[in-house]
Design a protein around this motif. Structure first.
Motif, PDB file in Angstrom:
ATOM      1  N   ASP A   1       0.834  -1.211   0.000  1.00  0.00           N
ATOM      2  CA  ASP A   1       0.000   0.000   0.000  1.00  0.00           C
ATOM      3  C   ASP A   1       0.867   1.259   0.000  1.00  0.00           C
ATOM      4  O   ASP A   1       0.558   2.243  -0.678  1.00  0.00           O
ATOM      5  CB  ASP A   1      -0.932   0.011   1.221  1.00  0.00           C
ATOM      6  CG  ASP A   1      -1.997  -1.077   1.119  1.00  0.00           C
ATOM      7  OD1 ASP A   1      -2.154  -1.655   0.016  1.00  0.00           O
ATOM      8  OD2 ASP A   1      -2.661  -1.358   2.133  1.00  0.00           O
ATOM      9  N   ALA A   2       1.960   1.211   0.787  1.00  0.00           N
ATOM     10  CA  ALA A   2       2.872   2.372   0.835  1.00  0.00           C
ATOM     11  C   ALA A   2       3.448   2.636  -0.555  1.00  0.00           C
ATOM     12  O   ALA A   2       3.545   3.789  -1.003  1.00  0.00           O
ATOM     13  CB  ALA A   2       3.995   2.113   1.842  1.00  0.00           C
ATOM     14  N   PHE A   3       3.805   1.551  -1.232  1.00  0.00           N
ATOM     15  CA  PHE A   3       4.346   1.691  -2.589  1.00  0.00           C
ATOM     16  C   PHE A   3       3.288   2.278  -3.525  1.00  0.00           C
ATOM     17  O   PHE A   3       3.556   3.228  -4.275  1.00  0.00           O
ATOM     18  CB  PHE A   3       4.814   0.330  -3.105  1.00  0.00           C
ATOM     19  CG  PHE A   3       5.111   0.318  -4.570  1.00  0.00           C
ATOM     20  CD1 PHE A   3       6.255   0.928  -5.066  1.00  0.00           C
ATOM     21  CD2 PHE A   3       4.241  -0.302  -5.463  1.00  0.00           C
ATOM     22  CE1 PHE A   3       6.527   0.928  -6.426  1.00  0.00           C
ATOM     23  CE2 PHE A   3       4.513  -0.299  -6.824  1.00  0.00           C
ATOM     24  CZ  PHE A   3       5.655   0.316  -7.304  1.00  0.00           C
ATOM     25  N   LEU A   4       2.072   1.726  -3.471  1.00  0.00           N
ATOM     26  CA  LEU A   4       1.037   2.158  -4.408  1.00  0.00           C
ATOM     27  C   LEU A   4       0.654   3.621  -4.183  1.00  0.00           C
ATOM     28  O   LEU A   4       0.337   4.345  -5.127  1.00  0.00           O
ATOM     29  CB  LEU A   4      -0.194   1.257  -4.287  1.00  0.00           C
ATOM     30  CG  LEU A   4       0.017  -0.198  -4.732  1.00  0.00           C
ATOM     31  CD1 LEU A   4      -1.238  -1.038  -4.506  1.00  0.00           C
ATOM     32  CD2 LEU A   4       0.456  -0.277  -6.192  1.00  0.00           C
ATOM     33  N   GLU A   5       0.721   4.047  -2.919  1.00  0.00           N
ATOM     34  CA  GLU A   5       0.407   5.456  -2.619  1.00  0.00           C
ATOM     35  C   GLU A   5       1.454   6.395  -3.193  1.00  0.00           C
ATOM     36  O   GLU A   5       1.138   7.491  -3.655  1.00  0.00           O
ATOM     37  CB  GLU A   5       0.373   5.656  -1.102  1.00  0.00           C
ATOM     38  CG  GLU A   5      -1.020   5.903  -0.569  1.00  0.00           C
ATOM     39  CD  GLU A   5      -1.032   5.917   0.929  1.00  0.00           C
ATOM     40  OE1 GLU A   5      -0.284   6.716   1.522  1.00  0.00           O
ATOM     41  OE2 GLU A   5      -1.781   5.104   1.514  1.00  0.00           O
ATOM     42  N   ALA A   6       2.719   5.957  -3.112  1.00  0.00           N
ATOM     43  CA  ALA A   6       3.816   6.857  -3.478  1.00  0.00           C
ATOM     44  C   ALA A   6       4.140   6.832  -4.973  1.00  0.00           C
ATOM     45  O   ALA A   6       4.630   7.824  -5.505  1.00  0.00           O
ATOM     46  CB  ALA A   6       5.070   6.500  -2.677  1.00  0.00           C
ATOM     47  N   CYS A   7       3.869   5.704  -5.630  1.00  0.00           N
ATOM     48  CA  CYS A   7       4.367   5.555  -7.007  1.00  0.00           C
ATOM     49  C   CYS A   7       3.242   5.268  -7.986  1.00  0.00           C
ATOM     50  O   CYS A   7       2.454   4.349  -7.770  1.00  0.00           O
ATOM     51  CB  CYS A   7       5.363   4.403  -7.077  1.00  0.00           C
ATOM     52  SG  CYS A   7       6.802   4.687  -6.083  1.00  0.00           S
ATOM     53  N   SER A   8       3.198   6.062  -9.022  1.00  0.00           N
ATOM     54  CA  SER A   8       2.255   5.767 -10.108  1.00  0.00           C
ATOM     55  C   SER A   8       2.897   6.232 -11.404  1.00  0.00           C
ATOM     56  O   SER A   8       3.913   6.938 -11.387  1.00  0.00           O
ATOM     57  CB  SER A   8       0.916   6.476  -9.869  1.00  0.00           C
ATOM     58  OG  SER A   8       1.150   7.849  -9.743  1.00  0.00           O
ATOM     59  N   ASN A   9       2.296   5.848 -12.505  1.00  0.00           N
ATOM     60  CA  ASN A   9       2.798   6.255 -13.829  1.00  0.00           C
ATOM     61  C   ASN A   9       4.272   5.928 -14.040  1.00  0.00           C
ATOM     62  O   ASN A   9       5.032   6.750 -14.534  1.00  0.00           O
ATOM     63  CB  ASN A   9       2.581   7.765 -14.039  1.00  0.00           C
ATOM     64  CG  ASN A   9       1.109   8.105 -14.066  1.00  0.00           C
ATOM     65  OD1 ASN A   9       0.304   7.332 -14.576  1.00  0.00           O
ATOM     66  ND2 ASN A   9       0.761   9.248 -13.494  1.00  0.00           N
ATOM     67  N   LEU A  10       4.667   4.727 -13.632  1.00  0.00           N
ATOM     68  CA  LEU A  10       6.055   4.328 -13.858  1.00  0.00           C
ATOM     69  C   LEU A  10       6.205   3.802 -15.284  1.00  0.00           C
ATOM     70  O   LEU A  10       5.258   3.232 -15.841  1.00  0.00           O
ATOM     71  CB  LEU A  10       6.445   3.226 -12.865  1.00  0.00           C
ATOM     72  CG  LEU A  10       6.442   3.657 -11.400  1.00  0.00           C
ATOM     73  CD1 LEU A  10       6.622   2.452 -10.481  1.00  0.00           C
ATOM     74  CD2 LEU A  10       7.533   4.692 -11.133  1.00  0.00           C
ATOM     75  N   PRO A  11       7.383   3.973 -15.864  1.00  0.00           N
ATOM     76  CA  PRO A  11       7.585   3.417 -17.209  1.00  0.00           C
ATOM     77  C   PRO A  11       7.680   1.896 -17.167  1.00  0.00           C
ATOM     78  O   PRO A  11       8.039   1.306 -16.151  1.00  0.00           O
ATOM     79  CB  PRO A  11       8.927   4.032 -17.637  1.00  0.00           C
ATOM     80  CG  PRO A  11       9.618   4.388 -16.367  1.00  0.00           C
ATOM     81  CD  PRO A  11       8.546   4.695 -15.348  1.00  0.00           C
ATOM     82  N   GLY A  12       7.353   1.258 -18.292  1.00  0.00           N
ATOM     83  CA  GLY A  12       7.445  -0.196 -18.363  1.00  0.00           C
ATOM     84  C   GLY A  12       6.377  -0.846 -17.519  1.00  0.00           C
ATOM     85  O   GLY A  12       5.359  -0.237 -17.177  1.00  0.00           O
ATOM     86  N   GLN A  13       6.622  -2.106 -17.162  1.00  0.00           N
ATOM     87  CA  GLN A  13       5.632  -2.863 -16.381  1.00  0.00           C
ATOM     88  C   GLN A  13       6.198  -3.118 -14.988  1.00  0.00           C
ATOM     89  O   GLN A  13       7.269  -3.695 -14.839  1.00  0.00           O
ATOM     90  CB  GLN A  13       5.369  -4.181 -17.091  1.00  0.00           C
ATOM     91  CG  GLN A  13       4.294  -5.027 -16.436  1.00  0.00           C
ATOM     92  CD  GLN A  13       4.190  -6.381 -17.118  1.00  0.00           C
ATOM     93  OE1 GLN A  13       4.109  -6.480 -18.333  1.00  0.00           O
ATOM     94  NE2 GLN A  13       4.218  -7.437 -16.317  1.00  0.00           N
ATOM     95  N   VAL A  14       5.470  -2.656 -13.971  1.00  0.00           N
ATOM     96  CA  VAL A  14       5.916  -2.858 -12.581  1.00  0.00           C
ATOM     97  C   VAL A  14       4.788  -3.535 -11.814  1.00  0.00           C
ATOM     98  O   VAL A  14       3.652  -3.054 -11.806  1.00  0.00           O
ATOM     99  CB  VAL A  14       6.281  -1.526 -11.900  1.00  0.00           C
ATOM    100  CG1 VAL A  14       6.714  -1.770 -10.453  1.00  0.00           C
ATOM    101  CG2 VAL A  14       7.391  -0.810 -12.660  1.00  0.00           C
TER     102      VAL A  14
END
Ligand code: SAM
Length: 198
Positions: A72-85
């Motif tokens: 959840d911490a990751f999803l809150e902080a990171c979006s619109n990353l290049p490639g597939q994560v």
């Protein structure tokens, strides 16, 4: 000392290992274009900084952690990353994806495991990294010789890790990290290993 209850630690927000960003050694490896493209894996990825750092149009990045709070911490902080994560919640020791990885990044995962988990760690790593693929271990806290004491983090060094993986991995190089998170100066070595083909 009792083993850490990782899910509880994340739930309580007791995450003293969290440096708030990827370690400079990973950024440097990327800047030098030494991280293979293709499938990349980060076990015990915590808040997932290294997933975001590895994200690239030519890479499928997979992170894994026991804790859904960490995800959840990751999803809150990171979006619109290049490639597939992709961030998966699960146990590294039971992880059995349908493909092998070109690159695996271990930072503060091996040192967090109980000593009896080290041989299983090596067996899973051998299974997950494709032949000729790369395992990068940023060894922290690097201590030579290893003193008596308790973890996590458990003091580690190249010879300790090599003892578990030398049948399956060849050591390519070890370098001291020039830059680290504050407080970790002089205590990090980047060891790069190649998965043997046989
Ligand atoms: C010391 S923390 C390091 C987190 C992250 N690598 C960092 O540098 O911030 C260890 C992480 O491994 C996770 N972990 C521990 N055992 C695990 C297991 N068996 N499978 C998956 N994740 C695990 C914990 O939940 C925790 O997030």
């Amino acid at each position: 000392m009792a083993p850490v209850d990782w899910q509880e630690a994340w739930k309580a927000g007791t995450t003293p290992w969290d440096g708030g960003a990827s370690p400079p050694a990973l950024r440097r490896l990327l800047a030098e274009d030494r991280v293979p493209r293709g499938w990349a894996f980060v076990p015990g990825c915590g808040a997932g900084y290294d997933l975001a750092t590895l994200a690239h149009v030519d890479r499928e990045v997979v992170g894994l952690d026991l804790s859904s709070d960490a995800r959840d911490a990751f999803l809150e902080a990171c979006s619109n990353l290049p490639g597939q994560v992709t961030y998966e919640v699960g146990d590294f020791f039971a992880y059995d994806p349908p493909h092998r990885f070109d690159f695996v990044w271990d930072y503060t995962f091996f040192c967090a495991l109980e000593p009896q988990q080290r041989a299983p760690w090596a067996a899973v790593m051998s299974r997950l990294v494709r032949p000729n693929g790369m395992l990068a271990t940023l060894l922290f806290p690097y201590v030579d010789p290893i003193p008596d004491g308790e973890g996590p983090p458990w003091p580690i060094n190249t010879d300790l890790v090599r003892g578990f993986i030398e049948d399956a991995f060849e050591l390519l190089e070890v370098t001291e990290a020039e830059h680290t998170h504050p407080g970790r100066e002089g205590k990090e070595r980047l060891a790069l290993w190649r998965r043997k083909a046989g």
